[in-house]
Motif scaffolding. Sequence first.
Motif, PDB file in Angstrom:
ATOM      1  N   ASP A  17      69.862 -11.099 -18.952  1.00 50.35           N
ATOM      2  CA  ASP A  17      69.644 -11.037 -20.427  1.00 50.35           C
ATOM      3  C   ASP A  17      69.809  -9.738 -21.182  1.00 50.35           C
ATOM      4  OD1 ASP A  17      67.298  -9.999 -19.349  1.00 50.35           O
ATOM      5  OD2 ASP A  17      66.057 -10.321 -21.042  1.00 50.35           O
ATOM      6  N   LEU A  18      70.220  -8.643 -20.547  1.00 47.43           N
ATOM      7  CA  LEU A  18      70.556  -7.302 -21.041  1.00 47.43           C
ATOM      8  C   LEU A  18      72.030  -7.035 -20.562  1.00 47.43           C
ATOM      9  CD1 LEU A  18      67.178  -5.197 -19.953  1.00 47.43           C
ATOM     10  CD2 LEU A  18      67.803  -6.228 -21.894  1.00 47.43           C
ATOM     11  N   ARG A  19      72.661  -7.995 -20.601  1.00 47.00           N
ATOM     12  CA  ARG A  19      74.228  -7.630 -20.232  1.00 47.00           C
ATOM     13  C   ARG A  19      74.957  -7.887 -21.516  1.00 47.00           C
ATOM     14  NH1 ARG A  19      75.687 -11.670 -15.190  1.00 47.00           N
ATOM     15  NH2 ARG A  19      74.332 -10.599 -13.472  1.00 47.00           N
ATOM     16  N   PHE A  20      76.040  -6.846 -21.651  1.00 45.97           N
ATOM     17  CA  PHE A  20      76.784  -6.825 -22.851  1.00 45.97           C
ATOM     18  C   PHE A  20      77.829  -8.157 -22.756  1.00 45.97           C
ATOM     19  CE2 PHE A  20      76.456  -2.086 -22.619  1.00 45.97           C
ATOM     20  CZ  PHE A  20      75.302  -2.154 -23.288  1.00 45.97           C
ATOM     21  N   LEU A  61      76.335 -15.921 -25.705  1.00 44.64           N
ATOM     22  CA  LEU A  61      77.500 -16.042 -26.717  1.00 44.64           C
ATOM     23  C   LEU A  61      76.914 -16.903 -28.058  1.00 44.64           C
ATOM     24  CD1 LEU A  61      80.897 -16.446 -24.798  1.00 44.64           C
ATOM     25  CD2 LEU A  61      80.090 -14.628 -26.254  1.00 44.64           C
ATOM     26  N   ASN A  62      76.202 -17.897 -27.552  1.00 47.53           N
ATOM     27  CA  ASN A  62      75.766 -18.882 -28.667  1.00 47.53           C
ATOM     28  C   ASN A  62      74.543 -18.018 -29.486  1.00 47.53           C
ATOM     29  OD1 ASN A  62      75.395 -21.036 -30.423  1.00 47.53           O
ATOM     30  ND2 ASN A  62      73.613 -21.472 -29.170  1.00 47.53           N
ATOM     31  N   MET A  63      73.571 -17.366 -28.569  1.00 45.45           N
ATOM     32  CA  MET A  63      72.470 -16.486 -29.374  1.00 45.45           C
ATOM     33  C   MET A  63      73.190 -15.519 -29.905  1.00 45.45           C
ATOM     34  SD  MET A  63      69.929 -16.318 -25.927  1.00 45.45           S
ATOM     35  CE  MET A  63      68.666 -15.389 -26.988  1.00 45.45           C
ATOM     36  N   SER A  64      74.174 -14.972 -29.825  1.00 45.83           N
ATOM     37  CA  SER A  64      75.045 -13.836 -30.616  1.00 45.83           C
ATOM     38  C   SER A  64      75.327 -14.658 -31.933  1.00 45.83           C
ATOM     39  CB  SER A  64      76.170 -13.141 -29.897  1.00 45.83           C
ATOM     40  OG  SER A  64      77.429 -13.867 -29.815  1.00 45.83           O
ATOM     41  N   ARG A  65      75.637 -15.828 -31.979  1.00 43.18           N
ATOM     42  CA  ARG A  65      76.107 -16.590 -33.130  1.00 43.18           C
ATOM     43  C   ARG A  65      74.790 -16.482 -34.280  1.00 43.18           C
ATOM     44  NH1 ARG A  65      79.980 -18.867 -29.866  1.00 43.18           N
ATOM     45  NH2 ARG A  65      78.258 -20.523 -29.151  1.00 43.18           N
ATOM     46  N   GLY A  66      73.482 -16.355 -33.597  1.00 44.13           N
ATOM     47  CA  GLY A  66      72.406 -16.764 -34.298  1.00 44.13           C
ATOM     48  C   GLY A  66      71.842 -18.127 -33.727  1.00 44.13           C
ATOM     49  N   ALA A 120      77.185  -6.463 -32.726  1.00 42.92           N
ATOM     50  CA  ALA A 120      75.803  -6.087 -33.200  1.00 42.92           C
ATOM     51  C   ALA A 120      75.013  -6.731 -31.990  1.00 42.92           C
ATOM     52  CB  ALA A 120      75.847  -7.103 -34.492  1.00 42.92           C
ATOM     53  N   TYR A 121      75.267  -7.603 -31.482  1.00 44.78           N
ATOM     54  CA  TYR A 121      74.415  -8.295 -30.445  1.00 44.78           C
ATOM     55  C   TYR A 121      74.337  -7.302 -29.225  1.00 44.78           C
ATOM     56  CZ  TYR A 121      72.613 -10.863 -26.456  1.00 44.78           C
ATOM     57  OH  TYR A 121      72.056 -11.629 -25.504  1.00 44.78           O
ATOM     58  N   ASN A 122      75.539  -6.762 -29.099  1.00 43.91           N
ATOM     59  CA  ASN A 122      75.575  -5.600 -27.989  1.00 43.91           C
ATOM     60  C   ASN A 122      74.682  -4.356 -28.172  1.00 43.91           C
ATOM     61  OD1 ASN A 122      77.255  -7.370 -26.456  1.00 43.91           O
ATOM     62  ND2 ASN A 122      78.967  -6.294 -26.814  1.00 43.91           N
ATOM     63  N   LYS A 123      74.737  -3.919 -29.465  1.00 49.24           N
ATOM     64  CA  LYS A 123      73.834  -2.905 -30.096  1.00 49.24           C
ATOM     65  C   LYS A 123      72.499  -3.215 -30.051  1.00 49.24           C
ATOM     66  CE  LYS A 123      77.234  -0.679 -33.188  1.00 49.24           C
ATOM     67  NZ  LYS A 123      77.665  -0.649 -34.522  1.00 49.24           N
ATOM     68  N   SER A 124      72.183  -4.540 -30.134  1.00 49.90           N
ATOM     69  CA  SER A 124      70.273  -4.916 -29.989  1.00 49.90           C
ATOM     70  C   SER A 124      70.176  -4.832 -28.505  1.00 49.90           C
ATOM     71  CB  SER A 124      70.421  -6.229 -30.710  1.00 49.90           C
ATOM     72  OG  SER A 124      70.978  -7.172 -29.869  1.00 49.90           O
ATOM     73  N   VAL A 125      71.159  -5.320 -27.829  1.00 51.41           N
ATOM     74  CA  VAL A 125      70.662  -5.160 -26.162  1.00 51.41           C
ATOM     75  C   VAL A 125      70.614  -3.747 -25.781  1.00 51.41           C
ATOM     76  CG1 VAL A 125      71.820  -5.612 -23.883  1.00 51.41           C
ATOM     77  CG2 VAL A 125      72.070  -7.419 -25.874  1.00 51.41           C
ATOM     78  N   ARG A 128      67.264  -2.406 -26.713  1.00 55.43           N
ATOM     79  CA  ARG A 128      66.320  -2.985 -25.899  1.00 55.43           C
ATOM     80  C   ARG A 128      66.283  -2.184 -24.514  1.00 55.43           C
ATOM     81  NH1 ARG A 128      67.891  -9.006 -25.041  1.00 55.43           N
ATOM     82  NH2 ARG A 128      66.140  -8.935 -23.730  1.00 55.43           N
ATOM     83  N   ILE A 129      67.360  -1.975 -24.046  1.00 55.08           N
ATOM     84  CA  ILE A 129      67.548  -1.118 -22.839  1.00 55.08           C
ATOM     85  C   ILE A 129      66.927   0.290 -22.830  1.00 55.08           C
ATOM     86  CG2 ILE A 129      69.210  -0.024 -21.351  1.00 55.08           C
ATOM     87  CD1 ILE A 129      70.784  -2.464 -21.633  1.00 55.08           C
ATOM     88  N   ASN A 130      66.953   0.845 -24.084  1.00 56.83           N
ATOM     89  CA  ASN A 130      66.479   2.314 -24.220  1.00 56.83           C
ATOM     90  C   ASN A 130      65.110   2.125 -25.054  1.00 56.83           C
ATOM     91  OD1 ASN A 130      68.672   3.602 -22.982  1.00 56.83           O
ATOM     92  ND2 ASN A 130      69.998   3.159 -24.792  1.00 56.83           N
TER      93      ASN A 130
END
Length: 225
Positions: A17-20, A61-66, A120-125, A128-130
């Motif tokens: 769940d922390l993958r880009f 991918l679907n979660m990144s769509r909201g 935007a999803y990857n930035k949010s990940v 979370r990592i940091n």
Amino acid sequence: MVYDSNQINIIQNKFEDLRFLPTNIDILVMEFLRTYDVLVQPSDPEIWNGWDNLAALDIFLNMSRGGGSIARSIFYTNRSAQVSQSLQNKSQDWTTWKRWALDHKDFEKFQDERTKEIEAYNKSVLKRINNPANRKLLDSVVIKGELRDKIKNIYNNLKYLFYGFLGIIIFRVYSEFYKILDFSNLYQPIIFLVLFVLSIFLLIFLAEFLIPEFLIWYFYKIKNL
């Protein structure tokens, strides 16, 4: 302090769940085609950006769509597969569908919008990592991962010496055992051969699995004393 790219890779190998998410053209084409209920996919797994399978990638991918939750995302993925089953059964060619998507008048707009969503999803990940709240857990994963890489690199260079050392010991033991064999007894040579083969497999198992894992555990424990 933030993690570097190698440390992030270690974390992402541990936590799915922390993958880009990937933003390469094939992934975007695949998603665009699904808006038309066409379920075809590229065959090259390298475009999945380290994801083990497309089903897992689909969920995020679907979660990144909201999509909002993993449960809703799984529902979307299953529904998409069911709707597109009839088209998939026609064995439509990926290259043909990809060309159709790239030539479609709406693809460029879709590509821009989805790329922004995924970025935007990857930035949010990455946040979370940091996140300091996750620091203790992720630091432990990073330390163990870096230690694993170092030990495996060193061990891979030395393991054949270890093979040779254990091989000599096994050979000497079985040489002595061979001298006392009673070849008038049919079972003794067979037992000897079976034990010798099992010893070889044990040697390989020790050298390839148990010993590296023991060294990783041992040095990790020392480092955290």
